[in-house]
Design an enzyme around this catalytic site. Sequence first.
Site, PDB file in Angstrom:
ATOM      1  N   ASP A   1      -7.520  -6.476  13.844  1.00 20.15           N
ATOM      2  CA  ASP A   1      -7.152  -7.775  14.403  1.00 20.15           C
ATOM      3  C   ASP A   1      -8.041  -8.149  15.582  1.00 20.15           C
ATOM      4  O   ASP A   1      -8.529  -9.271  15.681  1.00 20.15           O
ATOM      5  CB  ASP A   1      -5.678  -7.779  14.809  1.00 20.15           C
ATOM      6  CG  ASP A   1      -5.270  -6.521  15.558  1.00 20.15           C
ATOM      7  OD1 ASP A   1      -6.162  -5.714  15.907  1.00 20.15           O
ATOM      8  OD2 ASP A   1      -4.065  -6.331  15.799  1.00 20.15           O
TER       9      ASP A   1
ATOM     10  N   ASP B   1       0.824  -1.210   0.000  1.00 23.70           N
ATOM     11  CA  ASP B   1       0.000   0.000   0.000  1.00 23.70           C
ATOM     12  C   ASP B   1       0.857   1.259   0.000  1.00 23.70           C
ATOM     13  O   ASP B   1       0.388   2.329   0.391  1.00 23.70           O
ATOM     14  CB  ASP B   1      -0.915   0.018   1.227  1.00 23.70           C
ATOM     15  CG  ASP B   1      -2.338  -0.389   0.888  1.00 23.70           C
ATOM     16  OD1 ASP B   1      -2.582  -0.762  -0.271  1.00 23.70           O
ATOM     17  OD2 ASP B   1      -3.215  -0.339   1.771  1.00 23.70           O
TER      18      ASP B   1
END
Length: 698
Positions: free
Chosen positions: A425, A272
């Site tokens: 997460d 990214d």
Amino acid sequence: MAPPGVGVGVAYLWGKGRGGRKGTPVVVTMESPNYSVVEVDGPDAEAELRTAAVAMDKGGGRGRSRSRTARQLTWVLLLRARRAAGRLASFAAAAARRFRRSPADAADELGRGRGRLMYGFIRGFLALSLLALAVELAAYWNGWRLRRPELHVPEAVEIEGWAHSAYISWMSFRADYIRRPIEFLSKACILLFVIQSMDRLVLCLGCFWIKLRKIKPRIEGDPFREGSGYQHPMVLVQIPMCNEKEVYEQSISAACQLDWPREKFLIQVLDDSSDESIQLLIKAEVSKWSHQGVNIVYRHRVLRTGYKAGNLKSAMSCDYVKDYEFVAIFDADFQPTPDFLKKTIPHFEGNPELGLVQARWSFVNKDENLLTRLQNINLCFHFEVEQQVNGVFLNFFGFNGTAGVWRIQALEESGGWLERTTVEDMDIAVRAHLNGWKFIFLNDVKVLCELPESYEAYRKQQHRWHSGPMHLFWLCLPDILTAKISSWKKANLILLFFLLRKLILPFYSFTLFCVILPLTMFVPEAELPVWVICYVPVCMSFLNILPSPRSFPFIVPYLLFENTMSVTKFNAMVSGLFKLGSSYEWIVTKKSGRSSESDLSTAVERDTKDLTLPRLQKQISESELIDLKMQKERQEKAPLGAKKANKIYKKELALSLLLLTAATRSLLSAQGIHFYFLLFQGVSFLFVGLDLIGEQID
């Protein structure tokens, strides 16, 4: 754009019309971000353009000059019209934004206002403390000082004037009206402190029981022995990264050397990066390993939304993912050992309810400076105690975001990666737990990674880690209450996992030691007991250091630093709890690129020599190769000793002065333990506020 000749004439005439006044270039940006009109009005550019215009006049003749003048006037009018249109469009856009503001913009503005509000509160508290200290000093030198347990109001004959009378009135006022709310708040914080300490003690007892009984997840037999007939499942390895040029090479290299049949696993490098030069470097590294026969692909998103969650979500949408059963995730600074998959994947065999296998982190730079040593203490306790105990007794813990293997079915049935928070997460872990999936933690499987070496990087990391969970709590609360799991699991999620360990801990730590304690120095009628200030915190710090016994000499700095970090954690907790702008921020943690082996640089250099120019030319374009060469030249020409600057943290400095002021006041009352604690804690805040801990930023 106007032709070059026209642009020269416009600049020349525009400068003459304004009397040769110097200025800065004016940039008019239209609504389209890809279109802008630049009107040159700077001293250097104007001189160059005048020279070019004179040269053109000499070569073109008088007739051509007249025709060019007409065109120049036309372009001047056009430029003025475009500038006016741009200003009108900007005004309209600003007005529209004022009446149609997005929730994110409003939250961001509220977050900035909250940060200023907190700093203003600390400054106001400091000013009042200095004023109170001046009053107490005056009372001390005049002999009006009254000891804490024997406070009494003097008789009228004992009063020595209007100043003494005012001081006595102040003492009566604080005893009657200020003492009670302070005592109530301090008792509430002490209760929370005791509850949190008991939770930590129970976790340590659970860890001791695990060690005593040698409880740990085990693999039946040796599935990889010759003749065992083990069928290697298809494994997808994902390495998300963003502008991390310091570590991309070693992480890709470690993933490509995993001991697993090459036809049975695929590596996705999920880049990214916004820096094109870094993209080229990563592409070249991927091409090198692909040429060596490794199944590795490079993915780059054009629309980089959703931070890491968006990156992983985009990668999981590929058609070929359906052919894979498990996915291993490693952040850009993680270096798994070659046998990582062999130590983790077999745990899924014969255990269809198992959704996640989490490995432990190990740090290559834990002894780099004081900051990394203190971080190592915290994270050793987190993995050795918290994660291991929760994994053994509850089969649930927060996914650490990396160094773990997921069953792809568990990810898909739990809703996949969502972009709604910055702690994707923890989000996926909670949703998988609500769907009935189980987790195991492998304390003996370690993956090398880096710790932030500068306080700035560590502070930003901690802000994200403590703001995201509280934001997630509001999002997950309805699902937790309606989930088809047992009541005690719901209670564990709400009361322990979220409220006690994510909300109460930073709240009482900041409020008790940074607000109430200095406040009681100026309101001695509401004194905190010594065991709250000294004995219990030291015992809790001792428990925290047990998993890393070599860190025992740092027990006092650890205690002081944890109290110092309570400012950042409290700030983050509030922003996440009220969904303020800073809870949506994701800042990639700065890496240093330290290797795990002393000869890693030699190995990298050797691999680089093997990457010959003709081989690269076959896999990347000529323009990309030129960019790579230029990037390498810039790195070689860069100065080796870059000057580093210390950043000033105003909140920490203000709290340092506040605590030192309170320490001076406690000295007047002969409160020994209170004085030393406030003194050392104030010095700790001073060091952090001046950025004297850890590596300085470039």
